[in-house]
Enzyme design. Structure first.
Site, PDB file in Angstrom:
ATOM      1  CD  GLU A 142      -2.976  -1.047   2.305  1.00 12.88           C
ATOM      2  OE1 GLU A 142      -4.082  -1.606   2.163  1.00 12.88           O
ATOM      3  OE2 GLU A 142      -2.637  -0.459   3.357  1.00 12.88           O
ATOM      4  CD  GLU A 313      -4.466  -5.923   2.558  1.00 10.67           C
ATOM      5  OE1 GLU A 313      -5.227  -5.165   3.203  1.00 10.67           O
ATOM      6  OE2 GLU A 313      -3.220  -5.856   2.633  1.00 10.67           O
TER       7      GLU A 313
END
Length: 646
Positions: A142, A313
């Site tokens: 991320e 995710e």
């Protein structure tokens, strides 16, 4: 499409690993991501690697039949490294280090950290590059999360000055381009230029825009360094990065071009709570997420991966990081998974296998409770796995006839100079996307550097810095082009376009925005069945407007293939404009309302109900001449999916 899970063997006793792996496979999962936060266990002391535990974890997971996605651990540099090399820390706007104790505490510009990152990535690649159990690698985790794209550290300052010198060549050229004569901001040397942070009042907008460009380039350079470190040892094994939702702080297109496949982290409920939607919208979709949140990002990241994308995710229950964290409605995890499949995903991986009973994410749900009892969501995952097996493999590349042009730099420009607090580029794009999806459209995302000739309709929510070349490419595409407010209003250095907005587009749209105003978000200007908010342009033109406000002021203008909207339109106006252009191109539209969404993939049509009420699908099937495959009912309830064949 494969189903997987994120797993942290270092969080659990080794005696649990074998049972965990076997239960993953029994659930229908085939991939597992590990390693992305494990640097302190891989290298507990400088230069002293402990691979044994990771070797055993990989062996156990692989023996159970799981394919492994191995993450590079660079999102969490360990304490010993930060103590030894404090220059690695990212810094706030005042140049103060953002301290150890969470994650993402490094500066992308740190030369020391680039060397350390390259070292640990090369060591991992040499250890596991030839292991057939590793079927994909993930760089870092991320990028930019927690506002870490920008850093006012010494290395960033030095690199920014070098970047400016490379771009402008001479300081005189920079002064002229930026317009530094304003407020006596002129420079005599590149070494005088600091990041545009912590100034008394608003920093120069051109300075700020170049700083955003530079910071974005640093992310792409850092990612390329990791790929270069991996490649000699891993060969053709795919490499991904897990991007985030509603995150525009760096330009994802250059990073996406470096990857084999793009993935993103889908948290529909968390982002619903965090984002701009009004209270009534948040309450209506509290347990389902906004009907267009996941689809928007699936389509965006499909483009980012060149047609290959997945979800690294997927939210399986309440998260821990939003202001409020409700549980998904029954069926929603299955719906989100099937929606990813319908949009072309090759992977959905759930976060996480087991809820951690300690540390920052202990309230984030997983597929198992902290006491290792299965969460109720496992039933949905098992059903999804069985349904995907019945549907069979599907690698079809379905291309839409409609595209939405998305531009990160446009977001930065409006963030720097919004001219009204409620002017939000991401929200404007999302409104246009919602308008398309409510009409049953499949949507491709494109960048300003892509080919425009593949589409019948191109929607440009806003593109402030349009070049003459881009205008010519749009004109020659043969598509109907719908342009949102402020398009063509600025130059590449964030000055007002010569001849006023829409700048170079005046060659195809004979109009000029001579006066603009932003409005309080509670104020609206009404027309026949629609309203506009936030932004209003006053136009000089001999064209007859397509739509007027009740006051008589024109707000939508067309000339040939081009349509320009000189205000922030509501969904009613967006759909009215779209319907005209879709009809011209013989594209069938259908009004789906607020809660129902469709997606076509390889001869199938998937229908998703995000709303609180049952929805009849019989009329829908008749209208689109489809045969229902599942379920064998005339309605679908909240969180349910209907599948049709065409």
């Amino acid at each position: 499409m494969k189903l997987g899970v994120c797993y942290y063997p270092e969080h659990w006793p080794e005696t649990m690993w074998k049972d965990d792996a076997e239960r993953m496979r029994a659930l229908g999962l085939s991939t597992v991501r590990i390693g992305e936060f494990a640097w302190s266990r891989i290298e507990p002391e400088p230069g002293k690697y402990d691979w044994n535990w990771l070797d055993r974890a990989i062996d156990i997971l692989s023996a159970a039949g799981l394919e492994i996605i191995l993450g590079t651990p660079t999102a969490t540099p360990p304490k010993w490294l930060m103590d030894r090399e404090p220059s690695i820390y990212c810094c706030d706007e005042f140049g103060r280090p953002r301290k150890f104790g969470s994650r993402r505490h490094y500066s992308f510009s740190s030369q020391v950290y680039r060397r350390e990152s390259q070292r640990i990535v090369e060591a991992m690649a040499e250890r596991y590059g030839g292991n057939p159990a590793i079927t994909m690698w993930q760089t870092d985790n991320e990028y930019g999360c927690h506002d870490t794209v920008e850093s006012n550290d010494n290395d960033a300052q030095v690199a920014f000055r070098h970047w400016l010198k490379q771009k402008y060549g001479s300081i005189d050229v920079l002064n002229e381009a930026w317009g530094t004569v304003f407020w006596s901001q002129e420079y005599s040397d590149f070494e005088q230029i600091d990041p545009p942070l912590a100034t008394v009042t608003e920093a120069h907008p051109a300075h700020r825009l170049d700083w955003r460009r530079f910071s974005s380039d640093q992310v792409a350079d850092y990612n390329q360094m990791q790929i270069d470190a991996l490649t000699p040892a891993i060969g053709a094994t795919p490499v991904t990065h897990n991007f985030m939702g509603h995150f525009n702080q760096f330009d994802h297109f250059p990073v996406g071009a470096q990857l084999s496949i793009a993935t993103w982290d889908s948290y529909p409920l968390g982002f619903l709570e965090q984002t701009w939607w009004p209270r009534e919208t948040k309450l209506r979709f509290m347990r389902t997420g906004h009907p267009d949140f996941a689809g928007f990002h699936h389509d965006l990241y499909r483009r980012m991966g060149g047609g290959r994308f997945g979800v690294m995710e997927q939210q399986p229950g309440p998260v821990n990081w939003a202001a409020y964290n409700p549980a998904p409605a029954p069926g929603m995890v299955k719906l989100w998974t099937l929606e990813a499949f319908a949009h072309g995903a090759s992977l959905v991986s759930y976060f996480r296998w087991r809820q951690a009973p300690f540390a920052q994410e202990q309230m984030h749900a997983g597929l198992n409770r902290p006491d290792n009892v299965p969460s109720p969501v496992q039933r949905e995952i098992r059903e999804t796995s069985e349904l995907l097996a019945r549907l069979g493999p599907d690698d079809a590349d379905d291309k839409s006839r409609v595209a939405l042009l998305f531009d990160y730099e446009a977001d930065w420009l409006f963030d720097i100079q919004p001219q009204g607090q409620s002017f939000n580029y991401a929200r404007l794009c999302f409104d246009f996307y919602t308008g398309l999806r409510k009409l049953g459209m499949d949507v491709d995302f494109i960048s300003r550097n892509d080919t425009y000739t593949d589409y019948d309709v191109i929607v440009v929510p806003s593109l402030p810095g349009v070049s003459e070349n881009e205008v010519a490419r749009l004109r020659d595409s043969g598509a109907a082009v719908i342009l949102g407010p402020r398009t063509g209003s600025k130059t590449a250095v964030l000055s007002i376009s010569e001849g006023l907005a829409p700048g170079p587009l005046q060659a195809v749209l004979p109009l000029k925005a001579h006066y603009v105003e932003s409005m309080h978000p509670t104020h609206q200007e009404s027309g026949a069945g629609f309203s506009v908010r936030h932004w209003l342009e006053h136009i000089e033109s001999e064209l007859e407007p397509d739509f007027r406000l009740d006051s008589g002021q024109g707000i939508v203008w067309s000339a040939g293939a081009f349509t320009y909207i000189s205000a922030w339109p509501d969904i009613g106006l967006i759909t009215a404009i779209l319907l005209r252009r879709l009809e011209e191109k013989s594209i069938t539209a259908i009004d789906l309302g607020d809660d129902l969404r469709l997606r076509r993939r390889n001869g199938r049509v998937f229908a998703f109900n995000y709303g609180p009420d049952d929805i009849s699908i019989t009329k829908l099937a008749d209208t689109l001449d489809m045969r229902q495959i599942a379920p064998k009912t005339s309605t679908i309830g909240t969180g349910e999916v209907a599948i049709f064949s065409v």
